[in-house]
Write a protein that holds these residues in place. Structure first.
Motif, PDB file in Angstrom:
ATOM      1  N   VAL A 148     -24.642  17.449 -43.231  1.00  0.00           N
ATOM      2  CA  VAL A 148     -23.517  16.565 -42.891  1.00  0.00           C
ATOM      3  C   VAL A 148     -23.615  16.152 -41.421  1.00  0.00           C
ATOM      4  CG1 VAL A 148     -21.974  17.483 -44.652  1.00  0.00           C
ATOM      5  CG2 VAL A 148     -22.025  18.549 -42.387  1.00  0.00           C
ATOM      6  N   SER A 149     -24.564  16.725 -40.698  1.00  0.00           N
ATOM      7  CA  SER A 149     -24.729  16.394 -39.288  1.00  0.00           C
ATOM      8  C   SER A 149     -26.147  16.764 -38.853  1.00  0.00           C
ATOM      9  CB  SER A 149     -23.697  17.177 -38.460  1.00  0.00           C
ATOM     10  OG  SER A 149     -24.048  17.168 -37.092  1.00  0.00           O
ATOM     11  N   ILE A 150     -26.744  15.931 -38.022  1.00  0.00           N
ATOM     12  CA  ILE A 150     -28.116  16.188 -37.560  1.00  0.00           C
ATOM     13  C   ILE A 150     -28.166  16.124 -36.040  1.00  0.00           C
ATOM     14  CG2 ILE A 150     -30.518  15.370 -37.608  1.00  0.00           C
ATOM     15  CD1 ILE A 150     -29.987  14.057 -40.282  1.00  0.00           C
ATOM     16  N   TRP A 151     -28.872  17.064 -35.435  1.00  0.00           N
ATOM     17  CA  TRP A 151     -29.218  16.967 -34.009  1.00  0.00           C
ATOM     18  C   TRP A 151     -30.718  16.749 -33.930  1.00  0.00           C
ATOM     19  CZ3 TRP A 151     -26.894  22.265 -32.075  1.00  0.00           C
ATOM     20  CH2 TRP A 151     -25.491  22.181 -32.020  1.00  0.00           C
ATOM     21  N   VAL A 152     -31.149  15.863 -33.058  1.00  0.00           N
ATOM     22  CA  VAL A 152     -32.571  15.782 -32.729  1.00  0.00           C
ATOM     23  C   VAL A 152     -32.715  15.992 -31.228  1.00  0.00           C
ATOM     24  CG1 VAL A 152     -33.305  14.306 -34.647  1.00  0.00           C
ATOM     25  CG2 VAL A 152     -32.419  13.250 -32.570  1.00  0.00           C
TER      26      VAL A 152
ATOM     27  N   ASN B 254     -35.335   9.013 -38.875  1.00  0.00           N
ATOM     28  CA  ASN B 254     -36.447   9.693 -39.547  1.00  0.00           C
ATOM     29  C   ASN B 254     -36.018  11.074 -40.046  1.00  0.00           C
ATOM     30  OD1 ASN B 254     -37.966   7.490 -38.920  1.00  0.00           O
ATOM     31  ND2 ASN B 254     -39.326   8.512 -37.456  1.00  0.00           N
ATOM     32  N   ALA B 255     -35.199  11.759 -39.234  1.00  0.00           N
ATOM     33  CA  ALA B 255     -34.737  13.100 -39.632  1.00  0.00           C
ATOM     34  C   ALA B 255     -33.921  13.011 -40.920  1.00  0.00           C
ATOM     35  CB  ALA B 255     -33.914  13.724 -38.518  1.00  0.00           C
ATOM     36  N   ARG B 256     -33.086  11.971 -41.008  1.00  0.00           N
ATOM     37  CA  ARG B 256     -32.301  11.789 -42.230  1.00  0.00           C
ATOM     38  C   ARG B 256     -33.233  11.625 -43.431  1.00  0.00           C
ATOM     39  NH1 ARG B 256     -29.900   6.073 -42.760  1.00  0.00           N
ATOM     40  NH2 ARG B 256     -32.137   5.799 -43.013  1.00  0.00           N
ATOM     41  N   ASP B 257     -34.259  10.782 -43.276  1.00  0.00           N
ATOM     42  CA  ASP B 257     -35.143  10.499 -44.413  1.00  0.00           C
ATOM     43  C   ASP B 257     -36.039  11.680 -44.764  1.00  0.00           C
ATOM     44  OD1 ASP B 257     -34.041   8.017 -44.501  1.00  0.00           O
ATOM     45  OD2 ASP B 257     -35.690   6.997 -43.472  1.00  0.00           O
ATOM     46  N   VAL B 258     -36.474  12.430 -43.736  1.00  0.00           N
ATOM     47  CA  VAL B 258     -37.418  13.516 -44.021  1.00  0.00           C
ATOM     48  C   VAL B 258     -36.684  14.789 -44.454  1.00  0.00           C
ATOM     49  CG1 VAL B 258     -39.230  15.014 -43.067  1.00  0.00           C
ATOM     50  CG2 VAL B 258     -39.173  12.593 -42.459  1.00  0.00           C
ATOM     51  N   TYR B 259     -35.541  15.090 -43.810  1.00  0.00           N
ATOM     52  CA  TYR B 259     -34.947  16.416 -44.036  1.00  0.00           C
ATOM     53  C   TYR B 259     -33.644  16.432 -44.832  1.00  0.00           C
ATOM     54  CZ  TYR B 259     -38.542  18.149 -40.925  1.00  0.00           C
ATOM     55  OH  TYR B 259     -39.758  18.482 -40.389  1.00  0.00           O
ATOM     56  N   THR B 260     -33.074  15.275 -45.163  1.00  0.00           N
ATOM     57  CA  THR B 260     -31.795  15.310 -45.922  1.00  0.00           C
ATOM     58  C   THR B 260     -31.806  14.331 -47.093  1.00  0.00           C
ATOM     59  OG1 THR B 260     -30.715  13.685 -44.455  1.00  0.00           O
ATOM     60  CG2 THR B 260     -30.477  15.997 -43.860  1.00  0.00           C
ATOM     61  N   ARG B 261     -32.883  14.356 -47.885  1.00  0.00           N
ATOM     62  CA  ARG B 261     -32.924  13.441 -49.040  1.00  0.00           C
ATOM     63  C   ARG B 261     -32.017  13.893 -50.175  1.00  0.00           C
ATOM     64  NH1 ARG B 261     -38.068  13.772 -47.711  1.00  0.00           N
ATOM     65  NH2 ARG B 261     -38.673  15.069 -49.449  1.00  0.00           N
TER      66      ARG B 261
ATOM     67  N   GLY C 115     -37.246  21.726 -38.718  1.00  0.00           N
ATOM     68  CA  GLY C 115     -38.619  21.254 -38.570  1.00  0.00           C
ATOM     69  C   GLY C 115     -38.700  20.255 -37.441  1.00  0.00           C
ATOM     70  N   SER C 116     -39.738  19.464 -37.456  1.00  0.00           N
ATOM     71  CA  SER C 116     -39.920  18.509 -36.369  1.00  0.00           C
ATOM     72  C   SER C 116     -40.463  17.202 -36.909  1.00  0.00           C
ATOM     73  CB  SER C 116     -40.880  19.094 -35.326  1.00  0.00           C
ATOM     74  OG  SER C 116     -42.153  19.263 -35.894  1.00  0.00           O
ATOM     75  N   LEU C 117     -40.469  16.190 -36.071  1.00  0.00           N
ATOM     76  CA  LEU C 117     -41.034  14.899 -36.444  1.00  0.00           C
ATOM     77  C   LEU C 117     -41.357  14.117 -35.173  1.00  0.00           C
ATOM     78  CD1 LEU C 117     -38.430  12.992 -35.785  1.00  0.00           C
ATOM     79  CD2 LEU C 117     -37.764  13.599 -38.095  1.00  0.00           C
ATOM     80  N   HIS C 118     -42.014  12.996 -35.343  1.00  0.00           N
ATOM     81  CA  HIS C 118     -42.301  12.118 -34.207  1.00  0.00           C
ATOM     82  C   HIS C 118     -41.476  10.851 -34.333  1.00  0.00           C
ATOM     83  CE1 HIS C 118     -45.852  14.149 -32.484  1.00  0.00           C
ATOM     84  NE2 HIS C 118     -45.956  14.642 -33.708  1.00  0.00           N
ATOM     85  N   ALA C 119     -41.026  10.325 -33.201  1.00  0.00           N
ATOM     86  CA  ALA C 119     -40.312   9.048 -33.200  1.00  0.00           C
ATOM     87  C   ALA C 119     -40.471   8.432 -31.830  1.00  0.00           C
ATOM     88  CB  ALA C 119     -38.838   9.274 -33.525  1.00  0.00           C
ATOM     89  N   ALA C 120     -40.335   7.108 -31.792  1.00  0.00           N
ATOM     90  CA  ALA C 120     -40.498   6.405 -30.517  1.00  0.00           C
ATOM     91  C   ALA C 120     -39.306   6.653 -29.602  1.00  0.00           C
ATOM     92  CB  ALA C 120     -40.694   4.918 -30.768  1.00  0.00           C
TER      93      ALA C 120
END
Lengths: 123, 321
Positions: free
Chosen positions: A78-82, A66-73, A53-58
């Motif tokens: 075990v790893s995230i790319w933004v 934000n990706a951790r909080d939105v997509y991996t609760r 998915g997607s999200l907004h960040a500064a």
């Protein structure tokens, strides 16, 4: 009561909402909003990162948090790319057919193209 | 060189073929304007419902009776925020801006589900919301996992996985209360009495009064009619109510062996319309709270942007040196 609440449906998923007299289109943006990031998560070791998915960040770091909080609760990763969405180059759906045409007529690239006698093992 | 009319007809035929084959439409595909508008409106309203839906339950986080119940409720409310985020992300793939959707919500130009305009008066409401309101939401949402628009369907799959926790924690909470004191049992019954009819209204008006349903079904956005989903919810809920030992407040509710389904009474559609039109018990409060939260958060958004700008300027300077 006004006319515009007579057309109602449950199509909003969460419950019934009116479907007429409601603005939906895109208008002028009032102020510069944070850039859009696309998020990719590796579910567990041994798997590819997959777009979730997607999200907004500064900035990049905030995007990761934000990706951790939105997509991996629930330990979904075990790893995230933004990646900033405007840094992604994509093929055009309108040119889908010519773009992928080189692979379209090469049936000999598939194992099923080759007839092998059934009694030959391990092929 | 084909003219634009021919091109448009080709795109439309491709869209119709994709829908007919029950395949998914993806963001950069051509789609009819009305399909795009319908989806933007629906996904935005769904997202708004998740965000506004945090309020009635957030009201009880500090007053939940134990650390365990506080932690559960906090996690649930956080999930609702997450669901809103998944859905805003899906809406953005259709070309709208998230900021703009938030402004439409707080300016009352887009709506959210009628259910969140009822107040949470007792702690039993937290259990009943999980059981009935999230239960009704699940009935609505499971078919949306097969929606023809890919990003919406994928967001719904994530959401549905998490909704199961929401419903079960609510039901477990109610089980604990009905196994408690007489006063606790009475509190559960009183809460069920208040939430039953608004929960049935979550499926929208009867099919005869739902003119958009046919088009949405033809486009594969909607898979079942309002009445079909409402019936499914009633049939699922009756045995759950029996297991809790509570009475659903409908004198017409009974098993109909011919239909192999429950007959049930008609919700008060005048109340439903009034709540949607803005005269529900908490409409003004919900929107005022959302507006205040948005305005109070402005300095955080601005500070983060200023910091990002400063960092970017610094790395440009270093690169130049």
């Amino acid at each position: 009561m006004s006319e515009d609440v007579t057309d109602l449906t449950a199509e909003g998923g969460r419950g019934a909402v009116p479907t007429t007299g409601v603005e939906a289109g895109a208008g002028e943006r009032k102020r510069r909003s944070w850039p859009l990031y696309e998020v990719f998560v590796r579910g567990k070791r041994g798997l590819n990162h997959v777009h979730v998915g997607s999200l907004h960040a500064a900035d990049d770091e905030m995007a990761l948090h934000n990706a951790r909080d939105v997509y991996t609760r629930r330990n979904e990763g075990v790893s995230i790319w933004v990646v900033r969405a405007d840094h992604i180059t994509a093929s055009s759906p309108a040119e889908k057919d010519p773009f992928f045409a080189p692979a379209g007529d090469k049936v000999y690239r598939h194992p099923t193209f080759y007839a092998i006698p059934e009694e030959v093992p391990h092929l | 060189m084909p003219d634009t009319d021919e091109l448009a007809a080709g795109f439309e035929a491709e869209f119709e073929r994709t829908i007919a084959a029950d395949q998914r439409i993806e963001p950069r595909d051509w789609m009819p304007d009305a399909y795009r508008r319908t989806l933007i409106r629906q996904i935005a309203q769904h997202a708004h419902s998740e965000i506004i839906g945090m309020q009635p339950e957030g009201n009880w986080i500090l007053r939940a009776p134990s650390l365990r119940r506080k932690a559960i409720l906090l996690a649930k409310v956080q999930d609702e925020a997450g669901h809103g985020m998944y859905l805003y992300a899906a809406a953005e793939t259709l070309g709208v801006d998230r900021e703009e959707l938030t402004e439409k919500l707080i300016d009352s130009k887009q709506k959210y589900s009628s259910i969140f305009n009822y107040p949470t008066l007792s702690y039993a409401d937290i259990g009943v919301i999980g059981w009935l309101v999230d239960g009704a939401a699940i009935c609505n949402q499971v078919p949306l996992c097969r929606c023809s628009y890919g990003p919406y369907a994928r967001a719904m799959i994530r959401i549905c996985k998490e909704e199961s926790f929401h419903q079960r924690q609510g039901y477990e909470l109610l089980l604990a209360m009905v196994n408690g004191t007489e006063a606790q049992r009475a509190m559960v019954q009183e809460s069920v009495d208040r939430w039953w009819w608004p929960s049935l209204m979550m499926f929208g008006p009867p099919d005869a009064d739902s003119p958009n349903t046919q088009q949405s079904m033809a486009w594969g956005i909607k898979r079942h009619t309002n009445d079909e989903l409402r019936q499914r919810f009633v049939d699922m809920t009756v045995p759950q109510a029996a297991a809790l030992g509570v009475t659903l407040p409908d004198p017409d509710l009974r098993w109909n062996p011919e239909r192999q389904a429950h007959d049930y009474g008609e919700p008060d559609w005048e109340e439903f319309k009034a709540v949607l039109a803005g005269s529900g018990p908490t409409n003004a409060q919900r929107l005022a709270h959302r507006r205040r939260a948005h305005e109070n958060g402005a300095w955080v958004r601005e500070a983060a942007q200023a910091y990002a700008d400063k960092q970017a300027a610094r790395s440009r300077k270093e690169a130049a040196a």
